[in-house]
Design a protein around this motif. Structure first.
Motif, PDB file in Angstrom:
ATOM      1  N   UNK A  30      52.644  42.624  29.052  1.00 58.32           N
ATOM      2  CA  UNK A  30      52.401  42.294  30.457  1.00 58.32           C
ATOM      3  C   UNK A  30      52.363  43.540  31.329  1.00 58.32           C
ATOM      4  N   UNK A  31      53.328  44.414  31.163  1.00 54.36           N
ATOM      5  CA  UNK A  31      53.382  45.632  31.977  1.00 54.36           C
ATOM      6  C   UNK A  31      52.235  46.576  31.636  1.00 54.36           C
ATOM      7  N   UNK A  32      51.863  46.646  30.360  1.00 52.41           N
ATOM      8  CA  UNK A  32      50.713  47.453  29.964  1.00 52.41           C
ATOM      9  C   UNK A  32      49.454  46.914  30.621  1.00 52.41           C
ATOM     10  N   UNK A  33      49.336  45.602  30.686  1.00 51.98           N
ATOM     11  CA  UNK A  33      48.204  44.981  31.359  1.00 51.98           C
ATOM     12  C   UNK A  33      48.135  45.353  32.828  1.00 51.98           C
ATOM     13  N   UNK A  34      49.277  45.504  33.466  1.00 54.71           N
ATOM     14  CA  UNK A  34      49.288  45.881  34.871  1.00 54.71           C
ATOM     15  C   UNK A  34      48.820  47.325  35.055  1.00 54.71           C
ATOM     16  N   UNK A  35      49.164  48.203  34.120  1.00 57.39           N
ATOM     17  CA  UNK A  35      48.657  49.579  34.159  1.00 57.39           C
ATOM     18  C   UNK A  35      47.138  49.560  33.998  1.00 57.39           C
ATOM     19  N   UNK A  36      46.675  48.806  33.019  1.00 56.94           N
ATOM     20  CA  UNK A  36      45.239  48.696  32.765  1.00 56.94           C
ATOM     21  C   UNK A  36      44.516  48.150  33.991  1.00 56.94           C
ATOM     22  N   UNK A  37      45.099  47.168  34.648  1.00 51.84           N
ATOM     23  CA  UNK A  37      44.468  46.578  35.833  1.00 51.84           C
ATOM     24  C   UNK A  37      44.328  47.589  36.964  1.00 51.84           C
ATOM     25  N   UNK A  38      45.340  48.416  37.175  1.00 56.55           N
ATOM     26  CA  UNK A  38      45.245  49.455  38.203  1.00 56.55           C
ATOM     27  C   UNK A  38      44.121  50.437  37.884  1.00 56.55           C
ATOM     28  N   UNK A  39      43.999  50.823  36.622  1.00 60.63           N
ATOM     29  CA  UNK A  39      42.947  51.753  36.215  1.00 60.63           C
ATOM     30  C   UNK A  39      41.582  51.083  36.350  1.00 60.63           C
ATOM     31  N   UNK A  40      41.480  49.823  35.971  1.00 60.95           N
ATOM     32  CA  UNK A  40      40.219  49.085  36.097  1.00 60.95           C
ATOM     33  C   UNK A  40      39.772  49.018  37.551  1.00 60.95           C
ATOM     34  N   UNK A  41      40.697  48.711  38.443  1.00 64.02           N
ATOM     35  CA  UNK A  41      40.343  48.621  39.863  1.00 64.02           C
ATOM     36  C   UNK A  41      39.884  49.975  40.402  1.00 64.02           C
ATOM     37  N   UNK A  42      40.496  51.032  39.922  1.00 59.84           N
ATOM     38  CA  UNK A  42      40.094  52.381  40.331  1.00 59.84           C
ATOM     39  C   UNK A  42      38.717  52.722  39.763  1.00 59.84           C
ATOM     40  N   UNK A  43      38.536  52.453  38.481  1.00 56.64           N
ATOM     41  CA  UNK A  43      37.313  52.858  37.785  1.00 56.64           C
ATOM     42  C   UNK A  43      36.099  52.019  38.156  1.00 56.64           C
ATOM     43  N   UNK A  44      36.283  50.706  38.234  1.00 53.87           N
ATOM     44  CA  UNK A  44      35.129  49.825  38.385  1.00 53.87           C
ATOM     45  C   UNK A  44      35.001  49.154  39.748  1.00 53.87           C
ATOM     46  N   UNK A  45      36.083  49.120  40.513  1.00 56.33           N
ATOM     47  CA  UNK A  45      36.029  48.431  41.809  1.00 56.33           C
ATOM     48  C   UNK A  45      36.055  49.387  42.985  1.00 56.33           C
ATOM     49  N   UNK A  46      36.121  50.668  42.699  1.00 57.56           N
ATOM     50  CA  UNK A  46      36.083  51.661  43.756  1.00 57.56           C
ATOM     51  C   UNK A  46      37.347  51.753  44.586  1.00 57.56           C
ATOM     52  N   UNK A  47      38.447  51.201  44.085  1.00 56.75           N
ATOM     53  CA  UNK A  47      39.705  51.289  44.832  1.00 56.75           C
ATOM     54  C   UNK A  47      40.345  52.659  44.619  1.00 56.75           C
ATOM     55  N   UNK A  48      41.161  53.064  45.561  1.00 49.54           N
ATOM     56  CA  UNK A  48      41.930  54.290  45.399  1.00 49.54           C
ATOM     57  C   UNK A  48      42.960  54.081  44.298  1.00 49.54           C
ATOM     58  N   UNK A  49      43.259  55.145  43.569  1.00 47.87           N
ATOM     59  CA  UNK A  49      44.279  55.057  42.546  1.00 47.87           C
ATOM     60  C   UNK A  49      45.639  55.136  43.232  1.00 47.87           C
ATOM     61  N   UNK A  50      46.365  54.058  43.183  1.00 51.99           N
ATOM     62  CA  UNK A  50      47.683  53.992  43.799  1.00 51.99           C
ATOM     63  C   UNK A  50      48.687  54.614  42.830  1.00 51.99           C
ATOM     64  N   UNK A  51      48.938  55.901  43.012  1.00 58.39           N
ATOM     65  CA  UNK A  51      49.803  56.626  42.076  1.00 58.39           C
ATOM     66  C   UNK A  51      51.238  56.128  42.105  1.00 58.39           C
ATOM     67  N   UNK A  52      51.700  55.700  43.260  1.00 55.63           N
ATOM     68  CA  UNK A  52      53.056  55.161  43.343  1.00 55.63           C
ATOM     69  C   UNK A  52      53.177  53.892  42.499  1.00 55.63           C
ATOM     70  N   UNK A  53      52.218  53.005  42.637  1.00 57.77           N
ATOM     71  CA  UNK A  53      52.241  51.763  41.858  1.00 57.77           C
ATOM     72  C   UNK A  53      52.040  52.057  40.369  1.00 57.77           C
ATOM     73  N   UNK A  54      51.147  52.992  40.065  1.00 61.59           N
ATOM     74  CA  UNK A  54      50.914  53.372  38.669  1.00 61.59           C
ATOM     75  C   UNK A  54      52.188  53.942  38.050  1.00 61.59           C
ATOM     76  N   UNK A  55      52.882  54.782  38.782  1.00 60.45           N
ATOM     77  CA  UNK A  55      54.135  55.364  38.292  1.00 60.45           C
ATOM     78  C   UNK A  55      55.166  54.279  38.020  1.00 60.45           C
ATOM     79  N   UNK A  56      55.280  53.320  38.924  1.00 61.68           N
ATOM     80  CA  UNK A  56      56.231  52.215  38.730  1.00 61.68           C
ATOM     81  C   UNK A  56      55.878  51.390  37.499  1.00 61.68           C
ATOM     82  N   UNK A  57      54.607  51.078  37.337  1.00 61.08           N
ATOM     83  CA  UNK A  57      54.196  50.274  36.183  1.00 61.08           C
ATOM     84  C   UNK A  57      54.387  51.044  34.875  1.00 61.08           C
ATOM     85  N   UNK A  58      54.095  52.343  34.895  1.00 62.00           N
ATOM     86  CA  UNK A  58      54.318  53.158  33.703  1.00 62.00           C
ATOM     87  C   UNK A  58      55.810  53.213  33.362  1.00 62.00           C
TER      88      UNK A  58
END
Length: 98
Positions: A30-58
């Motif tokens: 589940x948590x790995x999926x949340x990391x993947x989702x953040x990267x997907x939104x950055x890569x394919x949806x043009x969203x900013x990479x939320x490093x704070x959220x990425x750090x928490x999920x990692x």
């Protein structure tokens, strides 16, 4: 912080019963999926990479990994050391681009 120190400190927050390994494995997925989702939104949806959220999920992924190792009586330092040894063998001449 050393990996074994992290593992021991993280273990104080582990609660569970005989189903603990299943719970840890599902949580890790589940948590790995949340990391993947953040990267997907950055890569394919043009969203900013939320490093704070990425750090928490990692960190959540790290917690689950450390507790799977704890359950299996594997020192977390050993996991890291074996992984680096495998990478060094697989990529003996590779240098980091960073």
């Amino acid at each position: 912080m050393e990996f074994n120190d992290y593992q021991a400190l993280a273990n104080r927050t582990l609660y569970g019963n005989e189903q603990v390994l299943t719970n840890l494995s599902l949580g890790l997925a589940s948590e790995t999926g949340q990391v993947v989702d953040l990267v997907k939104k950055y890569t394919f949806h043009g969203e900013s990479l939320n490093k704070d959220q990425l750090t928490k999920q990692m960190g959540d992924v790290l917690w689950y990994l450390s507790q799977v190792a704890e359950w299996a009586d594997i020192p977390f330092d050993e996991v890291a050391q074996q992984n680096i040894a495998k990478l060094n063998q697989k990529y003996p001449n590779e240098k980091s681009s960073k």
